[in-house]
Structure formats: C-alpha cells, structure tokens
Design a protein around this motif. Structure first.
Motif, PDB file in Angstrom:
ATOM      1  N   GLN A   1      48.587  31.060  44.139  1.00 54.63           N
ATOM      2  CA  GLN A   1      49.271  32.207  44.406  1.00 54.63           C
ATOM      3  C   GLN A   1      50.368  32.555  45.289  1.00 54.63           C
ATOM      4  O   GLN A   1      50.564  31.657  46.221  1.00 54.63           O
ATOM      5  CB  GLN A   1      48.155  33.254  45.320  1.00 54.63           C
ATOM      6  CG  GLN A   1      47.114  33.457  44.405  1.00 54.63           C
ATOM      7  CD  GLN A   1      45.860  33.753  44.950  1.00 54.63           C
ATOM      8  OE1 GLN A   1      45.501  33.120  46.048  1.00 54.63           O
ATOM      9  NE2 GLN A   1      44.797  34.686  44.526  1.00 54.63           N
ATOM     10  N   ARG A   2      51.458  33.108  45.015  1.00 54.88           N
ATOM     11  CA  ARG A   2      52.840  32.870  45.767  1.00 54.88           C
ATOM     12  C   ARG A   2      52.922  34.436  46.499  1.00 54.88           C
ATOM     13  O   ARG A   2      52.578  35.435  45.818  1.00 54.88           O
ATOM     14  CB  ARG A   2      53.841  32.777  44.770  1.00 54.88           C
ATOM     15  CG  ARG A   2      55.332  32.659  45.260  1.00 54.88           C
ATOM     16  CD  ARG A   2      55.643  31.606  46.219  1.00 54.88           C
ATOM     17  NE  ARG A   2      55.332  30.203  46.079  1.00 54.88           N
ATOM     18  CZ  ARG A   2      56.487  29.606  45.139  1.00 54.88           C
ATOM     19  NH1 ARG A   2      57.572  30.223  44.817  1.00 54.88           N
ATOM     20  NH2 ARG A   2      56.303  28.311  44.715  1.00 54.88           N
TER      21      ARG A   2
ATOM     22  N   GLN B   1      59.305  34.375  43.372  1.00 54.73           N
ATOM     23  CA  GLN B   1      58.613  33.816  42.471  1.00 54.73           C
ATOM     24  C   GLN B   1      59.194  32.790  41.591  1.00 54.73           C
ATOM     25  O   GLN B   1      60.432  32.708  41.472  1.00 54.73           O
ATOM     26  CB  GLN B   1      58.247  35.064  41.578  1.00 54.73           C
ATOM     27  CG  GLN B   1      57.543  36.275  42.128  1.00 54.73           C
ATOM     28  CD  GLN B   1      56.215  35.865  42.935  1.00 54.73           C
ATOM     29  OE1 GLN B   1      55.344  35.176  42.596  1.00 54.73           O
ATOM     30  NE2 GLN B   1      56.535  35.955  44.345  1.00 54.73           N
TER      31      GLN B   1
ATOM     32  N   ARG C   1      48.989  29.837  37.044  1.00 52.50           N
ATOM     33  CA  ARG C   1      48.623  31.197  38.249  1.00 52.50           C
ATOM     34  C   ARG C   1      47.023  30.938  38.336  1.00 52.50           C
ATOM     35  O   ARG C   1      46.594  31.086  39.431  1.00 52.50           O
ATOM     36  CB  ARG C   1      49.092  32.395  37.685  1.00 52.50           C
ATOM     37  CG  ARG C   1      50.737  32.628  37.874  1.00 52.50           C
ATOM     38  CD  ARG C   1      51.265  33.840  37.563  1.00 52.50           C
ATOM     39  NE  ARG C   1      52.037  33.792  36.345  1.00 52.50           N
ATOM     40  CZ  ARG C   1      52.116  34.158  35.187  1.00 52.50           C
ATOM     41  NH1 ARG C   1      51.283  35.373  35.016  1.00 52.50           N
ATOM     42  NH2 ARG C   1      53.023  34.062  34.197  1.00 52.50           N
TER      43      ARG C   1
END
Ligand code: CA
Length: 442
Positions: A287-288, A294, A305
């Motif tokens: 998770q960013r 991104q 992801r």
C-alpha cells in the motif's frame, strides 16, 4: 497467486521430533536450503534444515526412493549445486517442496530411509548457501532513508528521487560470509569533526545494518528485462543480512559516487535460504500512501498491490564482551517489521534492476537496505538509535554504546508468525567484532 497448500498446514507434524517444537525456526512448514559439511576435507553438500537436524540431500538422493520427476530435481542438489536448482524456477521449487514435506511428515514411508540422512545441526559447519556472483544493496526503508538523510543533510533529508525510483548501489560479493564469520574492525580514511585533514586508522564508528537479502532464482538474459510478474516468480528465497558499515569512512567517501570501502569489507548472511514458498502464508498487500507518488507502470501490478510485501518480524540484539563474561544475556536494541519498513517490494526492486537490460543471474544477492521502522527506537542501525552518536545507548551493567566496540556481538533475528500459520524462522545471523588488523609495516 500461488496459494497455500498442504505443505503450509499448521497442523502438519514431522517424524523428526525437534521440528515439532513450537520454538524451532525450522518446522516442517519451513524447509530452507543451506550448504554444509561435517569434516574439513569433505566437499560442501546441500541440506534442508528440519528441527535441529540437517537433511543431507546427497544421501537422501542415494538412499531413499523418490518419484522419477523428484529424482531429476534432486540431481543438481545431490551434486552440491544449489544455483542449478535455483535456476529451474517456481514449478520444480514447489514440487520438490511438496515431495520433501510428504517425506518428512509423520507416518511417511520414506522415514526409515531418511533417518539415515540426518546430521545434527550442531555438527554441521555452514558456508554460503549458493554461489553469489553479484551483490546489490537497495535502500527500501523510507524511515531509514529519512533518519539517515537527516543526519547527513539536516536541511534536505529525503532526496526528490526517493519516492519514484528504488535507490540501490552495487556491493561486493567477495566479502560476503555466513553467520559467525570474523569481522575485523576496518582501517580507513576519515575526518574528525574538529580537524581539517583526514586521518587514517581503525574506524571509530563501526555499525551494523539490519537487512534481509533476496536470492535470485531464475536470471534474465542481458537486454531482456523482467516484468513485475516475472520478477515476482523468479526470486528464490530470503536470508537475514548484516551490512556492516564504517560510518566515519562512509561520511568522508560517499559523495559523489556512494558507498565504497565503508561497506565492502564484510557482509554477513544467515546460512539458510527460506524459500518464497515457505513465506507464502506471510504475504501482505503493498500500500502506498495516497499523498506519495504512485509507482510508474513498470513498477506496478495488481498482484504486487495484493500481496507484494512480506510480513517478517525483525530484531537486533547486542552482547558486549563484559556482558558475555558476566553471563548476561544479549539485550534487544530494536524491533521492526519488513512490510512496515519497506517502501518498495521485492518484485519492484528486481524489475527495476533489470529495466535497463541488466542481467541478473541465479544466486545473485539483493539486499533490501536497512529495515528501520517508523519510530526512532525502531532504527535498524546504531547510527539511528544513537542519533548519529549524540545519544549513546545504555547497556545492562551501565556500559554505553554509540557505535560498536571490539568484542561486541551483534545478533540479527527474523521470523514470520501469523494467526492460522505455523511460525517459521530464519536461523542465526551473528557477528563478533575483532580488533583492527595492524597496518603492515613497509
Ligand atoms: Ca545497507
């Protein structure tokens, strides 16, 4: 995604009784590969750790009946060539794991044969698990990057490229060894803060770095990059890694080309490669933070992801010579977790490494970089824990440490545990600091 299978069943038990001990790093759900021998003059052999034993794969190939396809995969391992097996990719990896798991499980018909192939780990001398041709060290913990950046560049801690590109540098493979290898304090050139000219001598700011190392399985041809899917499939497994660092040498030499003699004198890894398959139950989403850039498309994939991270608990312990003499246990300096520390996943670092056409080869070692957590007390190096040496740590018995002294023993530990899965561990990654070797007289 490769899902959990019968080899991950937490209820699975082995006829090797020590593998059923809840505290062992090596239950039947782990099955890591290493290279060992029991006598000085014999060739190194490939083994699998099970409880407090090593399953000798040369003997296992000779003495135990196996299905024909399994015998084919055991061949390179029986010959002592882990790299050749690593190069075969994920299907043989998974099939051999299933075969070894069945053979070592309770009520296995192969048990009477394999009993003859066990060596107590206490009698096994370990060496590097595979031939490591190249070594690259990344910088994937943003917490470490910020903390160290603050010390080296207070006005500009995180450089603008960090959130866009996985930062790394080429390390040196010749000085990599396994847990227990001698670590001599390096000599080098550095500048004391109140002096104008540099001096030469034993480093006064010797440090450790808490890292994990990824071993490449399938390589890529020069000019043929790996996409995210290939990068994910093609890594073989992980080890614990200590990237010993001389901070005074580093500070003087690192600009403009990056680390050199401050880092390349020694790197210690744990002797057992925990495979990607053993880590399957501990995968976690990548998770960013929406406030951060991104990843560019070549560093992004739905699979990454969904499960790009790995949930590995990490800790550092230290025992000084005086603590050892007093019989005092090592003291824990810090704890962190790989998935919380890393800003880039394994697949992202491997895909990035090959994007320009650089060829990775089976057995290449890719360091994650120092895995510091978000809090200051989760620093993965003394540089961070002692705030650049300004806030020494107090050890039991009253000694203080800003950096390592001769006789200090550093122990890195890594393990995975989660509800619904059997705990697995990585085994030891230990080093004791020996005095600097005197400079040879002219
Ligand atoms: Ca490092």
């Amino acid at each position: 995604m490769y899902g959990p299978d019968s080899t991950h069943d937490p209820a699975l038990r082995s006829w090797v009784e020590s593998a059923n001990d809840p505290l062992t790093d090596f239950p039947i759900q782990n099955l890591p590969f290493g290279r060992f021998r029991t006598h000085r003059n014999e060739p190194w052999r490939i083994g699998v750790a099970i409880g407090d034993q090593v399953l000798d794969l040369k003997l296992a190939a000779e003495l135990c009946p196996w299905p024909a396809r399994v015998s084919v995969w055991l061949e390179p391992l029986a010959a002592g060539h882990l790299n050749a097996f690593m190069a075969l990719g994920s299907r043989p990896r998974r099939s051999l794991r299933a075969a070894l798991s069945a053979a070592l499980a309770e009520r296995s018909e192969q048990a009477p044969f394999l009993e003859l192939c066990l060596v107590p780990q206490g009698q096994a001398q370990m060496t590097l698990p595979c031939n490591i041709g190249d070594y690259t060290d990344f910088f994937t913990s943003i917490h470490h990057a910020k903390a160290v950046g603050r010390l080296f560049r207070p006005d500009n801690p995180l450089l603008p490229n960090y959130e866009w590109v996985p930062i790394g540098y080429h390390g040196r493979a010749s000085s990599i060894g396994v847990s227990g290898m001698p670590i001599h304090r390096p000599n080098g050139q550095y500048k004391l803060p109140d002096q104008e000219r540099p001096i030469f001598g034993p480093s006064r700011r010797l440090d450790y770095e808490l890292e994990l190392g990824v071993l490449v399985g399938v390589g890529n041809d020069q000019g043929q990059p790996k996409n995210m899917g290939q990068a994910e499939d093609d890594w073989f497994g992980m080890v614990v890694l200590n990237d010993w660092s001389a901070r005074d040498v580093q500070n003087w030499e690192y600009q403009p080309l990056g680390p050199f003699l401050a880092k390349n004198f020694a790197t210690t890894i744990s002797p057992w490669i925990v495979t990607q398959e053993a880590l399957q139950p501990f995968r976690a989403p990548f998770q960013r933070d929406p406030a951060s850039p991104q990843p560019l498309p070549y560093l992004d994939s739905p699979a990454n992801r969904e499960y790009g991270q790995v949930d590995v608990h990490l800790e550092v312990l230290l025992q000084s010579a005086a603590m050892h003499e007093r019989g005092q246990s090592p003291v824990r300096l810090s704890q962190s977790n790989y998935k919380d520390a890393s800003f880039w996943t394994i697949a992202q670092t491997l895909a990035h490494h090959t994007v320009n056409g650089c060829n990775l080869q089976p057995g290449d070692l890719i360091g994650t970089g120092t895995l510091s957590g978000p809090a200051q007390e989760q620093g993965g190096s003394l540089l961070e824990l002692s705030a650049g040496g300004w806030q020494p740590i107090i050890l039991p018995g009253g000694e203080t440490r800003s950096f390592l002294l001769d006789g200090d023993t550093v122990m890195l530990r890594a393990w995975c545990e989660r509800k619904g899965a059997r705990r697995i561990g990585f085994g030891p990654c230990v080093g004791t600091i020996a005095p600097a070797v005197p400079w040879p007289a002219a």
